[in-house]
Motif scaffolding. Structure first.
Motif, PDB file in Angstrom:
ATOM      1  N   TYR A  26       0.856  -0.881   0.294  1.00  0.00           N
ATOM      2  CA  TYR A  26      -0.151  -0.194   0.087  1.00  0.00           C
ATOM      3  C   TYR A  26       1.317   1.226   0.544  1.00  0.00           C
ATOM      4  CZ  TYR A  26      -3.543  -3.232   1.037  1.00  0.00           C
ATOM      5  OH  TYR A  26      -4.261  -4.607   1.927  1.00  0.00           O
ATOM      6  N   SER A  28       0.311   5.390   1.176  1.00  0.00           N
ATOM      7  CA  SER A  28      -1.171   5.841   1.613  1.00  0.00           C
ATOM      8  C   SER A  28      -0.550   7.813   0.862  1.00  0.00           C
ATOM      9  CB  SER A  28      -1.221   6.569   3.074  1.00  0.00           C
ATOM     10  OG  SER A  28      -2.386   6.990   2.932  1.00  0.00           O
ATOM     11  N   GLY A  29      -0.089   8.244   2.012  1.00  0.00           N
ATOM     12  CA  GLY A  29       0.291  10.114   1.951  1.00  0.00           C
ATOM     13  C   GLY A  29       1.917   9.496   1.039  1.00  0.00           C
ATOM     14  N   GLY A  30       2.873   8.226   1.095  1.00  0.00           N
ATOM     15  CA  GLY A  30       3.780   8.194   0.312  1.00  0.00           C
ATOM     16  C   GLY A  30       5.192   8.557   1.205  1.00  0.00           C
ATOM     17  N   THR A  31       5.247   9.316   2.772  1.00  0.00           N
ATOM     18  CA  THR A  31       6.219  10.605   3.322  1.00  0.00           C
ATOM     19  C   THR A  31       7.057   9.776   3.608  1.00  0.00           C
ATOM     20  OG1 THR A  31       4.774  10.538   5.115  1.00  0.00           O
ATOM     21  CG2 THR A  31       4.171  12.530   3.685  1.00  0.00           C
ATOM     22  N   ASN A  32       6.571   7.893   3.859  1.00  0.00           N
ATOM     23  CA  ASN A  32       7.555   7.591   4.624  1.00  0.00           C
ATOM     24  C   ASN A  32       8.567   6.265   3.286  1.00  0.00           C
ATOM     25  OD1 ASN A  32       8.073   4.947   6.845  1.00  0.00           O
ATOM     26  ND2 ASN A  32       9.171   6.099   6.536  1.00  0.00           N
ATOM     27  N   LEU A  33       7.640   5.889   2.523  1.00  0.00           N
ATOM     28  CA  LEU A  33       7.368   4.904   1.831  1.00  0.00           C
ATOM     29  C   LEU A  33       8.364   5.085   0.415  1.00  0.00           C
ATOM     30  CD1 LEU A  33       6.474   1.815   1.119  1.00  0.00           C
ATOM     31  CD2 LEU A  33       4.965   2.301   0.124  1.00  0.00           C
ATOM     32  N   ALA A  98       7.273  15.753  13.479  1.00  0.00           N
ATOM     33  CA  ALA A  98       7.065  16.141  11.375  1.00  0.00           C
ATOM     34  C   ALA A  98       7.049  17.707  11.523  1.00  0.00           C
ATOM     35  CB  ALA A  98       6.097  15.453  10.409  1.00  0.00           C
ATOM     36  N   SER A 107      -0.970   9.611   6.665  1.00  0.00           N
ATOM     37  CA  SER A 107      -2.468   9.552   6.665  1.00  0.00           C
ATOM     38  C   SER A 107      -1.953   8.701   8.708  1.00  0.00           C
ATOM     39  CB  SER A 107      -2.833   8.598   5.668  1.00  0.00           C
ATOM     40  OG  SER A 107      -1.873   7.053   5.636  1.00  0.00           O
ATOM     41  N   ASN A 111       1.260   6.467   9.386  1.00  0.00           N
ATOM     42  CA  ASN A 111       1.337   6.970  10.385  1.00  0.00           C
ATOM     43  C   ASN A 111       2.086   5.245  11.488  1.00  0.00           C
ATOM     44  OD1 ASN A 111       1.663   7.948  13.668  1.00  0.00           O
ATOM     45  ND2 ASN A 111       2.297   9.687  12.374  1.00  0.00           N
ATOM     46  N   MET A 113       2.097   2.553  10.213  1.00  0.00           N
ATOM     47  CA  MET A 113       2.774   1.482   9.615  1.00  0.00           C
ATOM     48  C   MET A 113       3.935   2.235   8.989  1.00  0.00           C
ATOM     49  SD  MET A 113       1.353  -1.116   9.845  1.00  0.00           S
ATOM     50  CE  MET A 113       1.530  -2.329   8.158  1.00  0.00           C
ATOM     51  N   ASP A 163       5.003   9.654  17.211  1.00  0.00           N
ATOM     52  CA  ASP A 163       4.308  10.074  17.981  1.00  0.00           C
ATOM     53  C   ASP A 163       2.854   9.679  18.665  1.00  0.00           C
ATOM     54  OD1 ASP A 163       6.277  12.048  18.868  1.00  0.00           O
ATOM     55  OD2 ASP A 163       6.418  12.355  16.845  1.00  0.00           O
ATOM     56  N   ILE A 212      -5.383  -1.524   7.754  1.00  0.00           N
ATOM     57  CA  ILE A 212      -5.928  -0.504   8.577  1.00  0.00           C
ATOM     58  C   ILE A 212      -6.860  -0.291   7.785  1.00  0.00           C
ATOM     59  CG2 ILE A 212      -5.497   1.018   9.973  1.00  0.00           C
ATOM     60  CD1 ILE A 212      -2.328   0.418  10.172  1.00  0.00           C
ATOM     61  N   LYS A 229       7.090  15.423  24.952  1.00  0.00           N
ATOM     62  CA  LYS A 229       8.256  15.181  24.129  1.00  0.00           C
ATOM     63  C   LYS A 229       9.768  15.742  23.998  1.00  0.00           C
ATOM     64  CE  LYS A 229       9.080  14.358  18.857  1.00  0.00           C
ATOM     65  NZ  LYS A 229       8.520  14.379  17.760  1.00  0.00           N
ATOM     66  N   GLU A 237      10.784  16.709  14.268  1.00  0.00           N
ATOM     67  CA  GLU A 237      12.013  16.065  14.992  1.00  0.00           C
ATOM     68  C   GLU A 237      11.689  14.870  15.383  1.00  0.00           C
ATOM     69  OE1 GLU A 237      15.185  14.325  15.183  1.00  0.00           O
ATOM     70  OE2 GLU A 237      16.766  15.745  15.259  1.00  0.00           O
ATOM     71  N   PHE A 238      12.534  13.729  15.646  1.00  0.00           N
ATOM     72  CA  PHE A 238      11.499  12.182  16.499  1.00  0.00           C
ATOM     73  C   PHE A 238      11.951  12.500  18.043  1.00  0.00           C
ATOM     74  CE2 PHE A 238      11.751  10.940  11.936  1.00  0.00           C
ATOM     75  CZ  PHE A 238      11.102  10.591  11.714  1.00  0.00           C
TER      76      PHE A 238
HETATM   77  C1  FAD Z   1      11.791  14.330   7.600  1.00  0.00           C
HETATM   78  C2  FAD Z   1      10.252  13.963   8.807  1.00  0.00           C
HETATM   79  C3  FAD Z   1      10.305  14.053   9.565  1.00  0.00           C
HETATM   80  C4  FAD Z   1       9.370  12.848  10.584  1.00  0.00           C
HETATM   81  N1  FAD Z   1       8.822  13.334  11.960  1.00  0.00           N
HETATM   82  C5  FAD Z   1       7.698  12.381  12.551  1.00  0.00           C
HETATM   83  C6  FAD Z   1       8.501  12.918  13.935  1.00  0.00           C
HETATM   84  O1  FAD Z   1       8.703  13.736  14.641  1.00  0.00           O
HETATM   85  N2  FAD Z   1       6.731  11.890  14.542  1.00  0.00           N
HETATM   86  C7  FAD Z   1       6.423  11.171  14.040  1.00  0.00           C
HETATM   87  O2  FAD Z   1       5.079  10.422  14.471  1.00  0.00           O
HETATM   88  N3  FAD Z   1       6.328  11.120  12.483  1.00  0.00           N
HETATM   89  C8  FAD Z   1       7.485  11.813  11.736  1.00  0.00           C
HETATM   90  N4  FAD Z   1       6.974  12.289  10.743  1.00  0.00           N
HETATM   91  C9  FAD Z   1       6.822   9.886   9.742  1.00  0.00           C
HETATM   92  C10 FAD Z   1       5.648  10.355   9.067  1.00  0.00           C
HETATM   93  O3  FAD Z   1       4.575  11.275  10.320  1.00  0.00           O
HETATM   94  C11 FAD Z   1       5.294   9.408   8.675  1.00  0.00           C
HETATM   95  O4  FAD Z   1       6.047   9.314   7.183  1.00  0.00           O
HETATM   96  C12 FAD Z   1       3.914   9.746   7.945  1.00  0.00           C
HETATM   97  O5  FAD Z   1       2.991   9.319   9.222  1.00  0.00           O
HETATM   98  C13 FAD Z   1       3.403   8.155   7.281  1.00  0.00           C
HETATM   99  O6  FAD Z   1       2.725   8.403   6.659  1.00  0.00           O
HETATM  100  P1  FAD Z   1       1.816   8.065   5.175  1.00  0.00           P
HETATM  101  O7  FAD Z   1       0.938   8.443   4.806  1.00  0.00           O
HETATM  102  O8  FAD Z   1       2.569   9.214   4.309  1.00  0.00           O
HETATM  103  O9  FAD Z   1       2.755   6.862   4.696  1.00  0.00           O
HETATM  104  P2  FAD Z   1       2.914   5.637   3.663  1.00  0.00           P
HETATM  105  O10 FAD Z   1       4.742   6.887   3.279  1.00  0.00           O
HETATM  106  O11 FAD Z   1       2.504   6.165   2.771  1.00  0.00           O
HETATM  107  O12 FAD Z   1       3.133   4.071   3.577  1.00  0.00           O
HETATM  108  C14 FAD Z   1       3.979   4.475   5.414  1.00  0.00           C
HETATM  109  C15 FAD Z   1       4.142   2.579   5.603  1.00  0.00           C
HETATM  110  O13 FAD Z   1       1.909   2.382   5.785  1.00  0.00           O
HETATM  111  C16 FAD Z   1       1.756   1.407   4.595  1.00  0.00           C
HETATM  112  N5  FAD Z   1       0.085   1.698   4.986  1.00  0.00           N
HETATM  113  C17 FAD Z   1      -0.291   2.781   4.974  1.00  0.00           C
HETATM  114  N6  FAD Z   1      -1.342   3.032   4.724  1.00  0.00           N
HETATM  115  C18 FAD Z   1      -1.920   2.277   5.312  1.00  0.00           C
HETATM  116  C19 FAD Z   1      -2.921   1.395   5.721  1.00  0.00           C
HETATM  117  N7  FAD Z   1      -4.295   1.720   5.892  1.00  0.00           N
HETATM  118  N8  FAD Z   1      -2.648  -0.302   6.183  1.00  0.00           N
HETATM  119  C20 FAD Z   1      -1.930  -0.734   6.411  1.00  0.00           C
HETATM  120  N9  FAD Z   1      -0.371  -0.288   5.882  1.00  0.00           N
HETATM  121  C21 FAD Z   1      -1.071   0.726   5.221  1.00  0.00           C
HETATM  122  C22 FAD Z   1       2.632   1.293   3.874  1.00  0.00           C
HETATM  123  O14 FAD Z   1       2.503   0.101   2.314  1.00  0.00           O
HETATM  124  C23 FAD Z   1       4.523   2.043   3.951  1.00  0.00           C
HETATM  125  O15 FAD Z   1       5.020   0.621   4.841  1.00  0.00           O
HETATM  126  C24 FAD Z   1       8.859  12.132   9.960  1.00  0.00           C
HETATM  127  C25 FAD Z   1       7.945  12.206   8.558  1.00  0.00           C
HETATM  128  C26 FAD Z   1       9.199  13.580   7.707  1.00  0.00           C
HETATM  129  C27 FAD Z   1       9.935  12.237   6.442  1.00  0.00           C
END
Ligand code: FAD
Ligand code: SF4
Length: 327
Positions: A26, A28-33, A98, A107, A111, A113, A163, A212, A229, A237-238
């Motif tokens: 999957y 979602s927002g792609g910010t981690n993947l 973040a 999302s 977050n 995952m 968080d 999820i 935090k 920052e984490f």
């Molecule tokens: C510079 C930076 C700083 C950050 N600082 C923080 C921080 O201080 N605290 C914090 O908590 N986070 C922090 N983050 C992390 C950020 O919160 C996560 O990248 C974000 O929440 C992931 O959400 P996304 O929708 O973009 O997930 P995605 O990147 O799209 O997906 C992340 C993972 O989740 C899986 N996934 C997504 N949705 C679902 C679903 N519904 N069911 C099952 N699997 C799923 C995907 O397959 C993938 O493996 C930071 C990120 C960056 C880049």
């Protein structure tokens, strides 16, 4: 980045069927993947874009709780009036994470995952059992300042970075899951994540293709809610250590309490030990310190992160004092 196929889905069941294929993942927002794909740490062959699924709503539940759709943006959840008033610890935790831009894309499901921020996990030249099972753990014996002090194993000492998950642990949230064949289940947030043991690459209890779909919050617990935090810089920052606390007092005595830590272990760390040391005791500095000692009784540092044990204790004391004093 390696080649992959992409499909955008509009209903959850189609998503789950598509995700049951080997190599599917999957997005979602792609910010981690996307970051992990660029580094070739994640190598999906097929991406299923679930960002357009109708799972963005935040709904009141009959029992006084709230259901938050998995596709709700972190910023929308943090800003929701019901969340801010009834679950301020969740709103505070989200805002502490973040940046504004990231929170707009991130999302709820993503977050929960997101993967660890262990630097060796991101360094493909380093051994890492989570990234490459059997390749060793470079953090053990390496620079492990941000690593776990509870729940770790000799195979992995990474922490979970979310968080939001810490606040959800203190609120006793449940996670809704949808699997193939429309099988749904709901698990307590405390049961969502697995401890590393010998298999740190298996991080959650999700089955193949399971998604999820939402988070349910029970009615707000009594008491005042605080998220604190501690990190190396003030924003973006984490957590080194974080604490989510919900504290109710009656005539100066702690009548009920929930405590969860972030930054200490491979999952959001609910501390039943701290809670047991608080309930029925006077809301004083001495009580808070005793609770902190109880919470960290099993903590173990790995060198550079030894300071986190005392930092966790002090962060808990400060958070409890703030929650016990605030009106
Ligand atoms: C510079 C930076 C700083 C950050 N600082 C923080 C921080 O201080 N605290 C914090 O908590 N986070 C922090 N983050 C992390 C950020 O919160 C996560 O990248 C974000 O929440 C992931 O959400 P996304 O929708 O973009 O997930 P995605 O990147 O799209 O997906 C992340 C993972 O989740 C899986 N996934 C997504 N949705 C679902 C679903 N519904 N069911 C099952 N699997 C799923 C995907 O397959 C993938 O493996 C930071 C990120 C960056 C880049
Ligand atoms: S702590 Fe875990 S994620 Fe970090 S190097 Fe060791 S095995 Fe990899």
């Amino acid at each position: 980045m390696r080649a992959f196929t992409y499909e955008r889905v509009s209903d959850a069941q189609t998503a789950v069927v598509a995700a049951s294929r080997a190599g599917a993942k999957y997005i979602s927002g792609g910010t981690n993947l996307v970051d992990l794909m660029k580094l070739e740490i994640e190598r999906p062959t097929h991406l299923i874009d679930i960002s357009h699924l109708p799972l963005k709503d935040i709904d009141d539940l009959e029992d006084g709780g709230l259901r938050i759709g998995a596709q709700a943006a972190n910023s929308d959840v943090a800003a929701d009036r019901r969340v801010r008033i009834r679950y301020p610890v969740l709103s505070q935790a989200l805002v502490a994470g973040a940046s504004g831009q990231l929170r707009n894309k991130a999302s709820v499901g993503g977050n929960l995952m997101q993967r660890t921020r262990c630097p060796y996990f991101y360094d493909t030249a380093a051994g890492c059992n989570k990234r490459e099972p059997g390749s060793g753990c470079s953090a053990i014996g390496g620079f492990n300042r941000i690593h776990a002090i509870l729940g770790a194993s000799d195979a992995c000492i990474a922490t979970h970075p979310s968080d939001m998950a810490v606040a959800l642990a203190a609120l006793e949230a449940r996670i809704e899951l949808l699997g193939a064949g429309q099988a749904t289940r709901s698990v307590a947030i405390g049961d969502l994540y697995r401890l590393p043991d010998e298999t740190p690459h298996i991080e959650t209890i999700l089955g193949m293709g399971e998604m999820i779909t939402g988070v349910t919050l029970p009615p707000p617990p009594p008491g005042r809610q605080v998220y604190r935090k501690v990190r190396d810089r003030a924003s973006y920052e984490f957590a080194l250590i974080s604490v989510a606390a919900v504290v109710a007092t009656d005539g100066g005595t702690v009548s009920s309490v929930r405590v969860a830590f972030g930054g200490v272990g491979p999952k959001p760390w609910r501390s039943v030990e701290a809670e047991a040391a608080l309930v029925g005791r006077p809301a004083t500095t001495a009580t808070f310190r005793a609770a902190a000692e109880a919470a960290m009784a099993d903590a173990m540092g790995r060198g550079h992160n030894d300071f986190k044990i005392e930092l966790a204790k002090r962060t808990l004391c400060r958070t409890l004092a703030q929650a016990a004093q605030s009106k």
